[in-house]
Design an enzyme around this catalytic site. Sequence first.
Site, PDB file in Angstrom:
ATOM      1  CG  HIS A   1      -2.570  -1.260   0.889  1.00  0.00           C
ATOM      2  ND1 HIS A   1      -3.686  -0.469   1.483  1.00  0.00           N
ATOM      3  CD2 HIS A   1      -1.695  -2.292   0.352  1.00  0.00           C
ATOM      4  CE1 HIS A   1      -4.324  -2.009   1.433  1.00  0.00           C
ATOM      5  NE2 HIS A   1      -3.488  -2.371   1.097  1.00  0.00           N
TER       6      HIS A   1
ATOM      7  CG  ASN B   1      -3.900   2.909   3.662  1.00  0.00           C
ATOM      8  OD1 ASN B   1      -3.767   1.553   2.244  1.00  0.00           O
ATOM      9  ND2 ASN B   1      -3.422   3.725   2.512  1.00  0.00           N
TER      10      ASN B   1
ATOM     11  CG  HIS C   1      -4.491 -11.060  -0.814  1.00  0.00           C
ATOM     12  ND1 HIS C   1      -5.145 -11.078  -1.363  1.00  0.00           N
ATOM     13  CD2 HIS C   1      -3.467 -10.854   0.013  1.00  0.00           C
ATOM     14  CE1 HIS C   1      -5.371  -9.799  -2.167  1.00  0.00           C
ATOM     15  NE2 HIS C   1      -4.459  -9.191  -0.373  1.00  0.00           N
TER      16      HIS C   1
END
Length: 313
Positions: A56, A81, A178
Amino acid sequence: MFAMAAALAHAHAQGTRLGFYARTCPRAESIVRSTVQSHFRSNPAIAPGLLRMHFHDCFVQGCDASILIDGPNSEKTAPPNRLLRGYEVIDDAKTQLEAACPGVVSCADILTLAARDSVFLTRGINWQVPTGRRDGRISLASDTSNLPGFTESIDSQKQKFAAFGLNTQDLVALVGGHTIGTSACQFFSYRLYNFTNGGPDPTINSAFLPQLQALCPQNGDGSRRIDLDTSSGNRFDVSFFTNLRNGRGILESDQKLWTDASTRTFVKRFLGGRGMRPLNFNVEFARSMVKMSNIDVKTDTNGEIRRICSAIN
């Protein structure tokens, strides 16, 4: 594997280099790793948290630790976030590094190293990280639109990655991160009930659907967290891709990696599909991480070395 990843690190560094702190702060990397290990022992959830935080960070203003800056409208306040975790790990490492080598090691490098260490601690690959980033001074929540969303189409995801020099294989490899971590029910429960024509998302395996509905009941607790890789959520491996092949992806954007032909090819290659040239997920993930970690880095006279990662000097 380590030797291959080291070679890749040399190939992709742009303004950063291996061993940047060899003379100025020789214990820099070991201090970061021991700090991440210490926090990981008490809370394994910080590993995927730090990996996600680095991603991010790099997609907004480049890999410059702008995600760490506090402020009423800073990046960390933006919706994508708000649930990130691991800030205390970076602060802890920074405190120790400032004691050992004041004003030398950037917060951007700390976060980059911590992301690598998080993969290693969850039994993934270890790779060499080029360092020498400096910290940015700008952090705006409004800039986070660059981040791919959980409902995003593959074409849109590819465009966002391509804007930073990352190709389709990089996209699939990095989303493969992930394989560790969780998602809150609020980000995927819409797939379980009224997705199309009042029914569930047809790409969800029909045998898997009742399990997800039990974990995330309609109008239930949207903050409940579920493993993104339901078979080994704490281990960095290829089972995330196996789940996509079997219709067991949690996020809509993840499952689309299998339903879209352009990305399904790479999922199959990471799984060693018959008749295809296999790709080693760990090695390719390291390669893509080195590329991503050099997005718009600030070096030399650009940026600064923050003394406190949450505040501009």
